[in-house]
Design a protein around this motif. Sequence first.
Motif, PDB file in Angstrom:
ATOM      1  N   ASP A 133       2.807   4.528  -5.229  1.00  0.00           N
ATOM      2  CA  ASP A 133       4.003   4.850  -6.000  1.00  0.00           C
ATOM      3  C   ASP A 133       3.664   5.846  -7.116  1.00  0.00           C
ATOM      4  OD1 ASP A 133       2.748   3.414  -8.020  1.00  0.00           O
ATOM      5  OD2 ASP A 133       4.049   1.669  -7.844  1.00  0.00           O
ATOM      6  N   GLU A 134       4.666   6.266  -7.859  1.00  0.00           N
ATOM      7  CA  GLU A 134       4.488   7.309  -8.854  1.00  0.00           C
ATOM      8  C   GLU A 134       3.511   6.897  -9.948  1.00  0.00           C
ATOM      9  OE1 GLU A 134       8.383   8.092 -10.239  1.00  0.00           O
ATOM     10  OE2 GLU A 134       9.044   9.097  -8.380  1.00  0.00           O
ATOM     11  N   GLN A 135       3.485   5.615 -10.286  1.00  0.00           N
ATOM     12  CA  GLN A 135       2.575   5.138 -11.331  1.00  0.00           C
ATOM     13  C   GLN A 135       1.158   4.926 -10.823  1.00  0.00           C
ATOM     14  OE1 GLN A 135       5.669   3.633 -10.747  1.00  0.00           O
ATOM     15  NE2 GLN A 135       6.577   4.936 -12.341  1.00  0.00           N
ATOM     16  N   GLY A 136       0.977   4.891  -9.531  1.00  0.00           N
ATOM     17  CA  GLY A 136      -0.345   4.657  -8.960  1.00  0.00           C
ATOM     18  C   GLY A 136      -0.791   3.219  -9.050  1.00  0.00           C
ATOM     19  N   GLY A 193      15.197   5.522   3.530  1.00  0.00           N
ATOM     20  CA  GLY A 193      15.053   4.370   2.646  1.00  0.00           C
ATOM     21  C   GLY A 193      13.594   4.057   2.380  1.00  0.00           C
ATOM     22  N   ARG A 194      13.341   3.408   1.237  1.00  0.00           N
ATOM     23  CA  ARG A 194      11.978   3.082   0.855  1.00  0.00           C
ATOM     24  C   ARG A 194      11.941   1.691   0.225  1.00  0.00           C
ATOM     25  NH1 ARG A 194       9.204   7.717   1.377  1.00  0.00           N
ATOM     26  NH2 ARG A 194       7.338   6.989   0.313  1.00  0.00           N
ATOM     27  N   VAL A 195      10.797   1.075   0.312  1.00  0.00           N
ATOM     28  CA  VAL A 195      10.567  -0.222  -0.317  1.00  0.00           C
ATOM     29  C   VAL A 195       9.412  -0.061  -1.294  1.00  0.00           C
ATOM     30  CG1 VAL A 195       9.873  -2.617   0.041  1.00  0.00           C
ATOM     31  CG2 VAL A 195      11.373  -1.500   1.705  1.00  0.00           C
ATOM     32  N   ARG A 196       9.612  -0.477  -2.531  1.00  0.00           N
ATOM     33  CA  ARG A 196       8.540  -0.430  -3.529  1.00  0.00           C
ATOM     34  C   ARG A 196       8.025  -1.845  -3.765  1.00  0.00           C
ATOM     35  NH1 ARG A 196       9.769   2.330  -9.131  1.00  0.00           N
ATOM     36  NH2 ARG A 196       9.164   4.219  -7.985  1.00  0.00           N
ATOM     37  N   ALA A 197       6.697  -2.008  -3.808  1.00  0.00           N
ATOM     38  CA  ALA A 197       6.097  -3.329  -4.008  1.00  0.00           C
ATOM     39  C   ALA A 197       4.750  -3.193  -4.692  1.00  0.00           C
ATOM     40  CB  ALA A 197       5.929  -4.052  -2.672  1.00  0.00           C
ATOM     41  N   GLY A 198       4.374  -4.230  -5.420  1.00  0.00           N
ATOM     42  CA  GLY A 198       3.072  -4.229  -6.060  1.00  0.00           C
ATOM     43  C   GLY A 198       1.954  -4.478  -5.071  1.00  0.00           C
ATOM     44  N   ALA A 199       2.227  -5.311  -4.078  1.00  0.00           N
ATOM     45  CA  ALA A 199       1.238  -5.625  -3.038  1.00  0.00           C
ATOM     46  C   ALA A 199       1.924  -5.598  -1.681  1.00  0.00           C
ATOM     47  CB  ALA A 199       0.598  -6.991  -3.287  1.00  0.00           C
ATOM     48  N   VAL A 200       1.132  -5.385  -0.640  1.00  0.00           N
ATOM     49  CA  VAL A 200       1.653  -5.308   0.718  1.00  0.00           C
ATOM     50  C   VAL A 200       0.852  -6.257   1.602  1.00  0.00           C
ATOM     51  CG1 VAL A 200       2.028  -3.829   2.733  1.00  0.00           C
ATOM     52  CG2 VAL A 200       2.382  -2.909   0.421  1.00  0.00           C
ATOM     53  N   VAL A 201       1.544  -7.039   2.391  1.00  0.00           N
ATOM     54  CA  VAL A 201       0.908  -7.889   3.400  1.00  0.00           C
ATOM     55  C   VAL A 201       1.363  -7.394   4.768  1.00  0.00           C
ATOM     56  CG1 VAL A 201       0.638 -10.205   4.332  1.00  0.00           C
ATOM     57  CG2 VAL A 201       0.837  -9.883   1.854  1.00  0.00           C
TER      58      VAL A 201
END
Length: 330
Positions: free
Chosen positions: A94-97, A108-116
């Motif tokens: 994401d933009e913040q890295g 469409g997009r999904v933003r998340a802190g972690a991905v499983v």
Amino acid sequence: MHQASADVAVVGAGPAGLYAAYCAGFRGLSSVVVDALPEPGGQIAALYPEKRIHDVAGHVAVRGRELIEQLVAQAAPFDPRYLLGRTAASLTRDEQGTGWEIGLEGGGRVRAGAVVIAAGLGRSVPRTLPCLRPYEGRGVTHHVPRLDEHRNRDVVIVGGGDSAVDWALALAPIARSVTVVHRRSAFRAHEHGVKQMYAADVRVLTDAQVTACHGVRQLEEVRVKTPEEEVRLPAQAVVGALGFLTSLGPVADWGLRLENRLIAVDRAMRTNLPQVYAVGDICTYDGRVPLISVGLGEAATAANHAAVELRPGSRLAPGHSTDLDAVRVS
């Protein structure tokens, strides 16, 4: 514009993915579950929803459909958001890295802190025969989502593996007739199931091939070549249980370290990408056993490690699940 955002994005709505959403919720994390199929369940929903599964702890036997329903109900108190019928096409920082963005096929997009990543065997395309293709959706299928749809039908099953034998046994009491056509003399399926099939009300043609399909709008008849003759069989349904060609699909281009076309993980289910985990049949590590029960354990491991990553200072071990009833009634 982001289609959704959450603490954890789960790619895949099979058993491991659904349990990952539950475990994330139990740790107070929100989740979004993305799956290319139109309903939860992954391979179980697509291939064997009516089949009894015997290797899930706590269940002597449970139908695939029932297991998925229970997993969805288990996660429901934590309100996971489902994006079904949507393929996860890309994975970028994401933009913040500090987190991730999953691009969805079609927009469409999904933003998340972690991905499983719990995508099972990845993208699967059924093997078929040239003569079956014109009748896809008009009598020819590659799985049986609901047994009762074949009540009083003449069904021909093509294949020699466990799926072919399982469908034959499940459909024999329901269909008007069931015929299994296998191009070899010996079946690849489990020996016990093959013995049951031969003892059941199932016609078995071996060393045989389906050579033609006939019907005006819907399938009406198939022709089968055996060593002795060509057999004409009435058939309103053909189940092509010939296996699937699988690939990782878009996941292969996400920069993950792969081993034998599977995602390599460590003991915490971490991939080589920060805060990205892989669980279930899409992951690999030394000594892994490909069972649903193993995938469920991997989902719990991944979700709890994600909780620590997203909330530094948190304990790795979750609280007692018995406390959940008190939370619900308070």
